[in-house]
Each structure stands twice: as C-alpha cells, then as structure tokens.
Design a protein around this motif. Structure first.
Motif, short mmCIF file in Angstrom:
data_model
loop_
_atom_site.label_atom_id
_atom_site.label_comp_id
_atom_site.label_asym_id
_atom_site.label_seq_id
_atom_site.Cartn_x
_atom_site.Cartn_y
_atom_site.Cartn_z
N SER A 26 0.84 -1.19 0.00
CA SER A 26 0.00 0.00 0.00
C SER A 26 0.89 1.25 0.00
N PRO A 27 0.60 2.21 -0.90
CA PRO A 27 1.45 3.40 -0.96
C PRO A 27 1.52 4.15 0.37
N LYS A 28 0.42 4.02 1.16
CA LYS A 28 0.41 4.73 2.45
C LYS A 28 1.37 4.12 3.45
N GLN A 29 1.78 2.90 3.17
CA GLN A 29 2.65 2.23 4.13
C GLN A 29 4.12 2.59 3.95
N VAL A 30 4.44 3.32 2.88
CA VAL A 30 5.86 3.55 2.60
C VAL A 30 6.51 4.36 3.71
N GLY A 31 5.69 5.09 4.48
CA GLY A 31 6.23 5.84 5.61
C GLY A 31 6.93 4.94 6.61
N GLN A 32 6.64 3.65 6.56
CA GLN A 32 7.22 2.74 7.53
C GLN A 32 8.55 2.16 7.07
N LEU A 33 8.86 2.40 5.82
CA LEU A 33 10.09 1.79 5.31
C LEU A 33 11.29 2.59 5.78
N SER A 34 12.36 1.90 6.09
CA SER A 34 13.59 2.61 6.44
C SER A 34 14.73 1.93 5.72
N ALA A 35 15.81 2.70 5.52
CA ALA A 35 16.95 2.20 4.76
C ALA A 35 17.39 0.85 5.33
N PRO A 36 17.87 -0.06 4.49
CA PRO A 36 18.15 0.10 3.07
C PRO A 36 16.93 -0.13 2.17
N VAL A 37 15.75 -0.27 2.77
CA VAL A 37 14.59 -0.54 1.93
C VAL A 37 14.09 0.76 1.30
N GLU A 38 13.83 0.71 0.01
CA GLU A 38 13.37 1.90 -0.70
C GLU A 38 12.07 1.60 -1.44
N VAL A 39 11.38 2.71 -1.74
CA VAL A 39 10.13 2.57 -2.47
C VAL A 39 10.44 2.49 -3.96
N ARG A 40 9.71 1.65 -4.65
CA ARG A 40 9.76 1.64 -6.11
C ARG A 40 8.33 1.75 -6.58
N SER A 41 8.07 2.76 -7.40
CA SER A 41 6.69 2.81 -7.88
C SER A 41 6.68 3.06 -9.37
N ALA A 42 5.62 2.64 -10.00
CA ALA A 42 5.49 2.82 -11.44
C ALA A 42 4.04 3.10 -11.77
N LEU A 43 3.83 4.10 -12.63
CA LEU A 43 2.49 4.37 -13.14
C LEU A 43 2.29 3.52 -14.39
N ALA A 44 1.17 2.83 -14.46
CA ALA A 44 0.94 1.97 -15.61
C ALA A 44 0.82 2.80 -16.88
N ILE A 45 1.46 2.32 -17.93
CA ILE A 45 1.39 3.03 -19.21
C ILE A 45 0.00 2.93 -19.81
N ASN A 46 -0.68 1.82 -19.53
CA ASN A 46 -1.96 1.60 -20.18
C ASN A 46 -2.93 0.96 -19.18
N GLY A 47 -3.11 1.64 -18.07
CA GLY A 47 -4.01 1.07 -17.07
C GLY A 47 -4.69 2.14 -16.26
N LEU A 48 -5.91 1.91 -15.89
CA LEU A 48 -6.69 2.92 -15.22
C LEU A 48 -7.55 2.27 -14.14
N SER A 49 -7.65 2.98 -12.99
CA SER A 49 -8.67 2.61 -12.02
C SER A 49 -9.90 3.40 -12.36
N PHE A 50 -11.03 2.76 -12.33
CA PHE A 50 -12.26 3.49 -12.62
C PHE A 50 -13.41 2.90 -11.85
N LEU A 51 -14.50 3.67 -11.83
CA LEU A 51 -15.74 3.13 -11.32
C LEU A 51 -16.47 2.57 -12.52
N SER A 52 -16.63 1.28 -12.52
CA SER A 52 -17.42 0.69 -13.59
C SER A 52 -18.88 0.92 -13.24
N LEU A 53 -19.63 1.38 -14.23
CA LEU A 53 -21.03 1.71 -13.98
C LEU A 53 -21.91 0.68 -14.67
N ASN A 54 -22.97 0.33 -13.99
CA ASN A 54 -23.91 -0.61 -14.60
C ASN A 54 -24.81 0.15 -15.56
#
Lengths: 300, 498, 315, 332
Positions: B246-274
C-alpha cells in the motif's frame, strides 16, 4: 484424615466460612461486570454524544491521537475513536445475537434429548454434534459466509452480519446441547425428577418445569464465555477475508485495516485491541466468578 | 529476580541466536521476491492473471520483447518481422535453443500457436482470434495469416501467453497442464524454472537464452498473500522485494529498503457503472454527475498517498491516446445541475461493490461514498471476495464497481475490449453501443494518423456516453532492498530483472 | 479391550465425519456463488471458453452425481484432483500445508505445556498471594486476547521493533523452520498456555485439597516430592483432555495466525482454494482437518488410558 | 516407668478467628490407648489434626495452651524440629483410605516414598521393608499388592495399607481418625484387632477417634468424650462407659442401638450448637434434660470423680446415673 470431617468442623460455623469463600469471587464479579459495563456504556453513549459519521474523512490520514481525535485517525483519515465505539455496538449486538439463539436452541435440544429414553434420538443427535464439532469451525464459517454472502441482509444489521450469524448458529448449538444433555443426565438420577416421573407428569412437563430450570444456569455460564469467543471470532474473520466488511466499523476490520500500519500508526489497531481487551477481561472475570470453586486448603 | 524476567532474557537470547542464523541476500545473485498470488501452473496457455504473467514474463521466450517503457517492442526470438495487412512474416534468429539445449525452430513456433489457438480453455484466446493460421515456410520462417488487419500483433507476440515452447512437449501433453512442476517445460526466456511449488517458485538463469544474460542467477518468488506481511518481511530482510504494497505504508520503510513505484502506461482505475436498464445508472446524466462529483485529487491523496495521478480520460495519463476532459477537482454545483430531473435529483441509493482483496479499491469506495454523499447520492458499499464480485458483475447485480483495467503495453486492443468494448459488455458494464464497437474496430485495425483520428472519435463518444468513470491511474508501489538496475517495476507492470 | 474399543469408536466417528464432511462440503460448495471455471480462467475468458472448462471439470453434471463420484473416490482413498492445479492430486497439494500447520500446532502445544504446566503449578503453590493474583489476572487478560491480536502484537514488538524474529515466512524444511515457527507458535501459546496454566492451577488446587496429599504430608513425605509425584500427575490429567478438546480451536487459530505471519500452512491453502473456487481442494482440506481432529482426539483418549489407571479398570 | 508421649494442656483451636475447640486437656503415655468420641462437629477431628500437625492446611492454629509431642513443643514455630516429629513420633491413619491414596500411584510407590522419607536405615532394602510392612498389617501376597493401584484394592485392604504407611516411620503414637467408618462391620472388627495388635507389638500409643462408642470400647484403655469443642468427660474406658456421669455421655450411650435392647432408642433432643451460637454457660445446656440456672450462667470445669475419671457438669455429683446395661456394649 478426611474432607468430611474437616469440612464438618469448618462448616459448622457455616455462613462464616461461606462468607470468606465468596469474598474474592464477589470482587471478580464486580470488577468484571464493571469492565463490561464500561465498554457497553461507552459504545452506547459515545456515538450519541459525538455525532461524527464514522465513515467521514475528518482529518489527514494516520494522525496520532490528539485531543480532537483521542484515538488518532486511520489510513484514510477517519476518526478511530468514533469508529471503535460505533463498532462496539455492532460487535456486542452480534455476539449477543450469536450466543442467544444457540443458547436457547442448544439448551432445549440437549435437555429434551437428555431426558428422552429413546436411544436412537440420543445417538443421532450426539453423532450429529460430533460431526459439527469435528468440522473445522473456521472452514465452515468461511464457506457459509461465502454462500450466504454479503448480499443477504438482516434488517438493521450491515452486510455480512447475516452470514456470520447463520454460521455461528449452525455450529454453536452443539456445545450447548452437549452441556445440557450431560447436566440432564445428572439431574435424571435425582429424586425430584424420579418423583415427577412417578407422579405421572408428562415428558414435556418434566422437561419444561423441572429439568430446564436446573439446566439453563449451566449453559448460561458457558454462554458468557462463548460471547467472548464470538467477539474474537467475528473480529478474526476479516483476517480471512470474511466477516463484516469495511467500511462498516467493526473491531476486527479496524484492526485488520490497521495491521499494515503498525510501525507508523500503532493506534489504529492497538486502541481497538485495548477496548476489546477490556471487554474480554471483564467477561473472563465474570466467567471466573461464576465457575470459581470454593476456597481450598493450601499445600503446607 | 523473578522467574518471568529470566524467561524473558532466555527468550530474547534464543530469538537473537535464531535471527543470527539468517541466510543470504541479493549479493550472491539471488533475488527473493514476495508476491501475493501464484500461478497454479506455468502453462502459457492457462495463465490469465496478472501476477502469473509477471513470473511467466521472466521465463517466456517470445518472438518479440516488450520495452520496459511499454511504448514499443523489440525483436526477441525473431530476427525480423515483416508486417503486412493480412500477413506477417517472422524470421527467427539462427541457432536458437531452449533451456534444455534442444533447438528452437519454426516448427516449435507453429506448434505453440496451434496449441494456443485450438485450446478452448485458453484465457487469452481473444488475442488469437484475428489470426487465421500460422505456418512454417522453412526452419527459420513463420507466416501469420490474419483474418483482418492486426497492427498490434507485435505486441501480442511479446506476451507470455505467446511463449514459444517445444513442439515435443505439446505433443506429449496428456490430461495435465503443461508445466506443472514435475516436468518443467523447456523455455527460451532469460530464466528457466528450477522448482515450482505452491508457496515458492525458483527460477534459474537460462544459459541458452538468446538475449543479454541477466546478472541475477536465481529468482525466488515467495507467496505472501498479506501486503502487510510482505512489507514486514522486506523490512526484516526476509525478502528483497515486496510487490504491491500500500502506498500509504511507505512511511514505515527505512533504509536500506526503498520505495519503487510505477504508473501503468496503459491502465486505469475506474468506477465501472452498470449501464443496464435495471440500474439507475442507465441514465447518462447520473453517470456524468458522478463523474463530476468525484474528487480525484482526494482519491489520489487518500488512497495512493499521492503516488498516482488523477485520471481525466478513458486512457492512462501516460498513454499516447490520452485526451483529458475531466477535472481533478469535484464540482458539486455542476453535478447537482446534472442530476436535476433525474431519479437521483433528491436522493437515491446505489450499490457499490468492491473486492475484499483490493486494498486500494476498498479505500477508494470510502472516498467515493463521501463524495457522492455531497450530491445526495447514498452509496451502499458491499465488499465480497473476487469470485463473488465476478458473479455479481456478470449478473449485473450492482450499480458501481471499483475496478480497473490495464494492458501491459501502450496498445489499444485489449484495453478497449475490457473497458468500453464488447468483452466488457458481455461481462459487466452492460454498455452496448454499435458506434463504439465500430470505432474500436477502426482503432484496432489502423495505424498512424488513421488510428489517431479513430481514437479521437472514440474519445469523443466516450465523453458523450461515459459508460465508466475514471478515477486515478494504476500505480504499483513496491518496496525493495536491491538497486533498481537489478530489479525494478516498469510501466508495463512487469518486474524487470537484470 | 478398552484401547481397541476406543480406537474402534473413533474409527467409526471418522467414517461418519468423513461422510458428513464430504456430502456437506459438496452441497455447500455448490451453493457458493462464483464459478470455479471463471475463477480459473480469469475475467477475460469468453463464455464459450468458460463453458468448455466447466464441462472438463464435470461441473455441468447434476450435484447428486458429483457427490456420488467424490464419495466413490473417497472410498478408494482418493481425494480427487484439483481444479486450479489441474490434473494434480488434492492429497499431494494439501499434504505439505497440513504438515506445516501440524508442525506449528505441535510447537504451540509444546510451548504451551512448557509455559502452562509449571506456571499453573506455581500459581497453585503461591495461591492467595500477590503473585497468584497477578498471575491469574495475567492469564485472564491473555485469554481475552484473540490470537490474531497476539500475533499482531508479537509481530510488532518482537519482529519489527526488536528484530528478534523474522517478520513471517517459512523455510520449508526442519530444523530451519525453527527460526520461523517460534513466533507464530508463541502467538497461539498466548491462548493455549494460559488455558493450560489455569487448568493446571485448578487441578493442582483440587489435588492439594485431596486427602492423599494431606496424608502424604502427615507421613512425612517431603514437600518437593508431594508436588512432583502427587500434585503434578493429578494436575496433568485434565490437561490431556483440555488439549484434545481444543484441537479444533487450535487449528482455527493456526489458520488465522498463519495469515498474519505468512506461514504456508493449511490456512493459506484454504484461502487460495476459496478464492479460486477450487472445490476439490476445499473439500480435501475440510476432510483432512476433520479427520485430523478426530485422530487427535483418539490420541488424547489413548493417552488418558495410558496415564490414568482408573479408566482402564472402570470401563 | 510411664513416658508421656503427648500432652495437651488447656489448648484452644481457632480457625478464621473463631474458637472451635476450647480448654482441651489430654495426655497419652507410651503404650497407652485413648479414644475420643463425640458427634460430628464436636471438635474431635480438629483436636486430632492438631496432634498430627495438620492444622495449617485448613487455616487453623492453636490459639492458646500448650501441646507437647514427645519432647517437642508442637506449638513452637520451629518447623524443622516439627518436621522430624510427624510420621516418626506421631503418625496418622486417615479415615477415607480411597481418598487418602494417590489414585495414579502404585501401592509400592506409596510405601517406598514413605520409607525413604522416614526411615533412612531401610533405604537400601526398600522393597524388602515395604513387603515387611504389608505383612505386618496382615496383607496376603504383598508382592502383588505392591504393583497394584489403590482402586484395585478393597476398602479393608486399603485401610491396612494406610496403617502400613502410618507405621513405616516406626512412630511412637498412632492417631487413627475414624479408621473403620467407611468399612463393612466385619472388616471393622479386623482393623480394630489389627490396631490393637500393632500397638501391643510395637509398644505404640494409640489415639482412636470415633463417633462410635463401641469401637472405642473395644480398642482403648481410656476415653475422652467431646461436645461442642470441649472435653466433657474423661476417664478409663470401662468406668466412663459403665458409669457415665455427664448427661451428654449418658445420652450418647442411650442413643446407641444394642442387641437385646427392646425399648425405644433415645435420641438426643435438639441439634449440636454451632460455634458462633455457643451458649455462654454449659454448651450442652440447651439440650440437657437436667439443665438448671447454673448451667446457663457458667461454663462447668472438669472435676475429678475419682480413679482418673473427670467430668465437666455442674450437677456431676448429683445422682443422675442412668440405669444402663453396658455388658453387651463392652464385650462387642
């Protein structure tokens, strides 16, 4: 040397000895009931006094406890304090409902089966309880929870409650039935039941008027302990992906959601755990007081 | 001194001794990666799920390779691809070998594709439907005959589901899946399977790999379902990489552990509507009101700790097809205007379902509930586990679903099919528009400026119909103890091991 | 003889429980929403593909027929083949998980006995002092603590704060697992340990109140020997029954604690099987667990017969 | 020369601040046998607990008076010295032999642990000594009994085992607390005979507690009758039972069924008083048919009647002697 003589000698001043026996149990009972009441009253009163929506995002996420938010805020910025005590209403209500039905049905079934003189009735019921008891509880609950699903609702209760309750009802009557049956078997030997039989009272009347009044205190004591087990179980289900689902405030799901933030926001899980622990300790003390044995000699 | 104290000291000593016996780390060329789901087999024809693909990606020898940026493909086992309207000619590199040392020829390519195309239970069969047949013209040449123009084929050929496997293995396949551990299937990718278990999969460098050999010798995937447990283990040094925390948990990481994040090139979160008639959301005005009332910034902050980006169009922000038209901030007044005259004008109730497995989804719905409360829409959140959600989606037993869709590279076919296309219609949103389907086909079959025009028309239609409400970009946040040159997550959402 | 009769009774129970669990899970899982074929193939598979897989898995047959088939297989000792791990024997899939959970439970029982028996005995000997009060309150609080909470607290303090144990995981082989097993086992011990301690305390007090202890005292048997040879054995008797009775609860607790510590036991198998609707595996796990619990009860029965000379006589 | 083995002077026993036994004076010489009789609750068992050093487990203590066992002051806080006393100088045969044996332990282990604790000389030949003890108490096939568990023996055999355990430390004084209560009548007689024989052979003193005058009559030289925590009459068994002077003793004798007795059994009217409602005067007064003003006003003290016969009654010297034929009683 013998207990008979000893107790005879000590118990001649009967009520003196009895008074001394009861003293520690009274304290346990009082403290226990006090702790339970404290939590119950807090759960009833706090959501009335503080009308914050438990799902409202009131502040920044992961804020430590402060005057405004005594238990801090959770990972999306909701007030943990109000959530914990709103959750308490649900958890306590579920535990009560979850205990009441098996307590009544199990006690009646166990007493009737215990009083019955037909072997077949007894055998079939006992084998059935064997099966239910041997069936791993968590697995059964998980399966039932999935079957009934979050979509079946009991009025006034949040999604997921129905499945938990039904699962518990299906499983838990067995223990009450076994306890009641065992107690009935003891009572059956006693004179007043034989007397009732000889007087020609019907089986139903013997069960209802003579056996049940003596059986239910035994199962009721177990029910108190069972309620605590149930609170723990309901709170444990989110760890298995079942139970009352967020965002409905529920102790287990609050702790489950908070478990990922132990290092930076211990208050989400641990304040909730604290409240649950206070309630649990209260229940355990009451159970202790109810079942505790009279004082015994010390090893010299 | 009490007994308890002594016991405590003893316990601590034992614990310290046990911990001192901790084992090796990345320095010996071993990477230990914690992920939440494992494939049940490594049969390339049977692995539809994302995490399974991530492992397959390291094993699969494919004709083309995906660039980590997701924007293009390069040659893999193929030396060249000659694209055509309805025929692609693929030339293989010479002297290719599988990990067991046997030769990889055009026969294997044909056998592989025939296996995938003919297997009725292949979860990726939709990627093969435009292909008429695959034939080998000589040992190093394969021809793909197509039913219709298929410009995305080079991307499809890079997918692990298009892995080239030995023809003998396919012929020898019995009732069992290929690749179920007992008999690892020879592969032509950078790694080969050493052991395949339910909780641990060990990969080893493939010395016969045709491309650049990775410096990493061994990759161990460990199944750790709980993201909190993954985080704890990477911090504790039990693993080198915790996938999907969870991105919110990165506050708990301490060296030598680092965050790695990537935005999807072709991906989206959405609300699917009926969009079915049974739902209030069949009214486009309510759909639009919801789209306007959503606070995308807040979702990004609360759910993704600011690591993502608000999604303002049908496409991911980084996609070449993106044309933003939504606002990151909510507009309650506008939303209420849109609601005027609808069934939700005063108040209404919507059922929002989300999978209990998705932490981000679970948090998103909370914000959505609050956002929609502001325009008088009451949201009833129902969480259930994945399989149940799937059932509800196909039955149309919902109004809103906090979901998402993504494809591994910046090509439109799959993504469109699962968002606004027919696949989506069949499965859940119930959105059915022949105009949209025509535009999708156009996008899928064209290239260059022709495709640009088709995309523009499609985007316009999307804005008008709004069958789903974009919320944020898909972001993957991981925690790592190893340098990003060795192991990283790319916008394709694949783990890149070097 | 008694041993034979007990074993026979339990064996009969296994058969009944096995039948019940098989039919029960079969019926239950058919009611579960969510299609196994869809769960295996993913949301991107087309309806025809899903239908094809349903046929392959036999899910399109009538429920009665499916139950009959799995019962038929069960009689031959075959738990069937997995849906998810297609073509693989269920037994070979859940075997390792069962081993892990059994190992965890065994270590937890051992730890609980090591902590609970001396602890309970000590509490009985110091009764009505401050130590007894604190000890009893401690066990009360620990019993009120759900095991997942204990697991969280241990994970937080012992693993994350103090770094004394791995924050979960599993080595996969003994004795390497020892590094990993002790903290989850300790989490389970927070429940079983106090329970044993209280039982031992109560039973020890009962024993201390028995005339035979006083008689031993009166004829000059040293205090240490009275505790070790008269009080302790009698205090241990109810512990056997207690542990047997709690086998099911222990398994349930283990399943939960496993998820917190990412231990690949039956719990993770079960959750995975649930999420992929792998019905044969779900059924297998339910059956194996139920049978294990009955077997464990048989073990405690036999142990009781072995240690209590009175049972051998009266039955 | 007679040697004083146990001397209780004016002792009072208190539990939880309540005095349950008052002003008890008793003596036992070597080789002598004393019976203590009384109803349930009369304090006889408590008194005997005090003699056997078993007050503290039930939270009791000797609150006044002195108790000498052998040459030891049993009221002194010297626990070490006292530990050497019990089992060696004084030994107890408990009432319920089933309860008094550890159900999980073989008879042999009971014996050996006791021998180890009490009889350092015999440690090298534990088994021989254990067998010897079982033979002394008249148990057949001792080898087999050593291997058996308590529940496998009959009540009479268990009581013999208890006696064997009690004499393992070669005690000088044996206290038998209702040793025959739980037994069949035929076995009762054997056990009493065994006790009589053993005390004679080993030159042990015996204190026999019973509510049954017949048991006491058969096995003891002197007897003390207790009522409501006090000794009301004491003297040679023959004298006390033939010529009881205290109305309580008389009533006890009357309440006992005897063979050949054709009249109605005389019960003792009323119920025994409880310690917190003990009358300020004579404790038997409320139930005594002969009570007068003096009895309500003042506690009677023990007064000598003659020949070691003492009684505590204000009307001791008046002629209250009942016409009883005790022949059958004394010969039973």
């Amino acid at each position: 040397m013998s207990t008979e003589i000893t107790t005879a000698d000590i118990n001649v001043p009967g009520h003196v000895a009895v008074r001394r026996q009861i003293q520690p149990r009274r304290i346990e009972l009082h403290v226990g009931v006090g702790l339970i009441l404290a939590v119950v009253v807090a759960c009833l009163v706090i959501p009335i006094l503080d009308r914050t929506d438990p799902n409202a995002l009131v502040a920044l996420p992961l804020q430590p406890p402060s005057a405004e938010h005594p238990f801090g805020t959770d990972m999306v910025g909701r007030d943990v304090f109000i959530r914990v005590f709103t959750a308490g209403r649900l958890d306590i209500a579920l535990a009560a409902l979850g205990v009441l039905v098996p307590f009544i049905s199990g006690t009646v079934i166990g007493t009737v089966v215990g009083a019955s003189r037909r072997r077949l009735v007894d055998t079939v019921t006992m084998r059935l309880t064997d099966c239910v008891i041997a069936f791993p509880f968590v697995i059964l609950v998980l399966v039932i929870v999935v079957i009934i699903g979050a979509d079946t609702r009991i009025p006034l209760l949040p999604p997921g409650a129905a499945s938990v309750l039904v699962a518990v009802w299906i499983v838990n009557w067995t223990t009450y039935a076994r306890l009641a049956r065992a107690r009935t078997h003891v009572l059956r030997q006693e004179d007043f039941i034989s007397a009732a039989r000889l007087l020609g009272f019907s089986q139903a009347r013997i069960v209802a008027r003579h056996l049940l009044p003596s059986v239910w205190p035994t199962t009721a004591t177990y029910a108190v302990a069972d309620a605590l087990v149930l609170v723990s179980l309901i709170a444990a289900l989110p760890f298995l992906g079942a139970g009352i689902q967020p965002p409905t405030p529920e102790w287990g799901s609050i702790m489950y959601e908070g478990r990922g933030f132990l290092l930076q926001a211990w208050w989400i899980s641990f304040t909730t755990a604290g409240v649950l622990l206070v309630l649990g300790t209260g229940v355990m003390l009451v159970v202790d007081a109810l079942v505790s044995n009279p004082r015994r000699p010390r090893l010299p | 001194m009490s007994m308890k104290h002594k016991a405590g000291v003893l316990l601590m000593t034992v614990g310290a001794l046990l911990t001192a016996a901790a084992h090796g780390n990345a320095s010996d060329g071993t990477l230990r990666i914690g992920i939440d789901q494992f494939p049940t087999n490594l049969d390339p024809g049977q692995n539809p799920w994302q995490q399974q693909q991530a492992i397959m990606h390291l094993i699969a020898g494919t004709l083309t390779n995906q660039e980590p940026d997701g924007k293009q493909v390069t040659m893999g086992l193929a030396a060249s691809i000659e694209p055509g309207d309805k025929r692609f000619v693929v030339k293989l590199k010479p002297d290719l070998k599988f990990s067991d040392g046997s030769a990889l020829t055009a026969t294997d390519v044909v056998a592989s594709f025939n296996y995938y195309m003919n297997d009725k239970t292949n979860g990726y069969s939709y990627t093969f439907t435009p292909i008429e047949r695959v034939i080998a013209t000589d040992d190093l040449t394969v021809e793909f005959e197509l039913k219709r123009p298929y410009p995305s084929l080079p991307f499809i050929l890079a997918l692990p589901s298009s892995e080239i496997i030995p023809s003998e293995s396919i012929e020898a396949r019995g009732s069992k899946d290929l690749y179920n551990g007992d008999h690892p299937l020879p592969a032509a990718g950078p790694f080969q399977v050493q052991s395949f278990g339910q909780d641990q999969i060990t990969l080893q460098r493939n010395s016969h790999y045709a491309g650049t050999q990775p410096s990493t010798k061994t990759v161990i995937f460990k199944k750790i379902i709980d993201p909190a447990a993954r985080l704890a283990q990477v911090q504790g040094g039990e693993i080198d990489w915790a996938d999907g925390i969870s991105p919110k948990q990165v506050g708990q990481l301490s060296a030598p552990v680092e965050v790695r994040s990537a935005l999807a090139i072709n991906g989206l979160s959405f609300l699917s509507l009926n969009n079915r008639d049974s739902s209030l959301l069949s009214d486009v005005r309510i759909r639009k009101a919801i789209a306007v009332a959503i606070n995308r910034k807040q979702i990004n902050e609360v759910v993704h700790a600011g690591q993502s980006q608000p999604a303002l169009s049908l496409w991911a922000t980084a996609s070449r097809y993106s044309r933003p038209f939504l606002s990151a901030d909510p507009d309650v007044t506008r939303a209420k205007e849109l609601l005027a005259g609808t069934k939700c004008e005063n108040a209404c109730k919507l059922k929002l379902i989300t999978s209990s497995a998705s932490e981000a989804g679970g948090d998103t719905v909370i914000v959505v509930q609050q956002n929609l409360k502001a325009i008088g829409i009451e949201v009833d959140i129902v969480k259930a586990e994945g399989a149940t959600i799937n059932e509800w989606l196909t039955q149309g037993n919902f109004d809103l679903w906090a979901g998402g869709s993504f494809d591994v590279a910046d090509f439109p076919d799959g993504y469109l099919a699962w968002t606004v296309g027919q696949a989506n219609e069949a499965l859940y949103s119930g959105y059915s528009s022949s105009e949209m389907n025509r535009l999708i086909e156009q996008v899928n079959m064209t290239t260059g400026s022709e495709r640009d025009a088709a995309v523009a028309a499609l985007n316009a239609l999307f804005e008008k119909d709004l069958p789903l409400v974009p919320t944020t970009n898909i972001v993957s946040v991981s925690a790592s103890r190893v340098p990003s040159e060795i192991l990283n997550i790319s916008p394709t959402m694949y783990l890149e091991v070097r | 003889m008694l041993v034979v009769r007990t074993t026979f009774a339990r064996a009969l129970q296994i058969v009944i429980v096995g039948l019940f669990v098989t039919v029960g899970t079969n019926l239950l899982v058919r009611l579960v929403p969510g299609d196994p074929a869809r769960a295996i193939l993913g949301e991107k598979a087309s309806p025809e593909v899903v239908r094809a897989l349903r046929h392959e898995l036999g899910l399109d047959q009538p429920v009665i027929q499916q139950i009959a088939r799995s019962l038929g297989r069960l009689v031959q000792g075959d738990l069937g083949t997995s849906f998810g791990y297609r073509g693989q024997e269920v037994a070979s899939l859940i075997g390792p998980g069962l081993g892990v959970t059994a190992g965890l439970a065994a270590v937890a029982i051992a730890l609980s006995l090591v902590v609970g028996v001396p602890g309970g005995l000590w509490l009985a000997l110091v009764r009505r002092t401050e130590a007894d009060l604190i000890g009893r309150l401690g066990t009360t609080v620990l019993l009120a603590l759900p095991s997942f909470m204990a697991a969280l607290i241990l994970l937080y303090f012992v693993s994350l704060k103090l770094g004394l144990a791995p924050a979960g995981g599993w080595a996969g082989s003994w004795p390497e697992n020892a590094r990993y097993v002790w903290l989850p086992a300790l989490a389970l011990t927070t429940y079983l340990g106090p329970l044993i301690a209280r039982t031992v305390r109560q039973a020890a007090l009962d024993a201390i109140g028995q005339p035979f202890v006083e008689a031993a005292r009166a004829r000059g048997v040293p205090r240490r020997r009275i505790v070790a040879c008269h009080v302790l054995p009698n205090a241990l008797l109810p512990v056997i029954t207690l542990v047997g009775f709690n086998a099911g609860i222990l398994v349930s607790g283990a399943v939960i604690v496993e998820t917190v510590f990412a231990v690949p036991g039956l719990g993770s198998r079960l959750l995975q099987a649930m999420s992929t609707r792998d019905l044969p595996v779900m059924q297998g796990i339910a059956l194996v667990t139920a049978v294990s619990i009955v077997l464990f009860n048989l073990l405690t029965d036999l142990l009781n017969i072995a240690v209590d000379p009175r049972i051998r006589r009266t039955h | 020369m007679t040697e004083m083995l146990l001397r209780a002077s004016n002792i009072a026993i208190e539990i939880a601040g309540l005095e349950l036994v008052s002003n008890v004076d008793l003596e036992v010489d070597r080789g002598h046998s004393l019976g203590i009789v009384g109803e349930t609750g009369s304090g006889k068992s408590l008194t005997c607990r005090a003699f056997a050093g078993l007050l503290s487990p039930i939270g009791g203590r000797i609150s006044s008076g002195s108790l000498w066992v052998g040459r030891q002051d049993a009221t002194s806080p010297d626990t070490h010295a006292k530990a050497a006393l019990y089992g060696r100088v004084v030994s107890l045969v408990p009432q319920n032999s089933l309860m008094a044996l550890n159900p999980l332990m073989r008879i042999g282990t009971h014996l050996t642990e006791t021998i180890k604790a009490l009889d350092a000389d015999s440690v090298v030949q534990l088994k021989a000594r254990a067998i010897d003890l079982l033979q002394r108490v008249g148990l057949p096939d001792p080898e087999r009994i050593l291997r058996q568990y308590p529940h496998q023996l009959s009540g009479g055999m268990r009581q013999r085992v208890m006696i064997a355990l009690a004499i393992a430390g070669r005690p000088e004084l044996l206290i038998a607390d209702e040793p025959t209560t739980a037994l069949d009548v035929s076995v009762q007689k054997d056990i009493l005979e065994l006790l009589r024989r053993l005390t004679h052979e080993e030159n042990m003193a015996l204190i026999l507690i019973s509510h049954d005058l017949g048991v006491v009559a058969a096995a003891t030289q002197s007897v003390a009758v207790m009522y409501a925590g006090m000794v009301v009459e004491r003297g040679p068994t023959d004298t006390v039972l033939r010529q009881p002077r205290h109305p309580y003793t008389q009533a006890l004798l009357k309440a006992r069924p005897t063979i050949g007795h054709t009249g109605r059994l005389m019960g003792i009217p009323g119920a025994p008083a409880s310690p917190d409602t003990w009358p300020s005067g004579c404790r038997f007064a409320p139930r005594c048919p002969h009570a007068d003003n003096r009895c309500d006003a003042k506690v009677p003290t023990l007064e000598t009647i003659g020949g070691g016969h003492v009684g505590a009654c204000h009307r001791l010297h008046e002629s209250l002697v009942l016409d009883l034929s005790k022949k059958d009683l004394l010969s039973s």
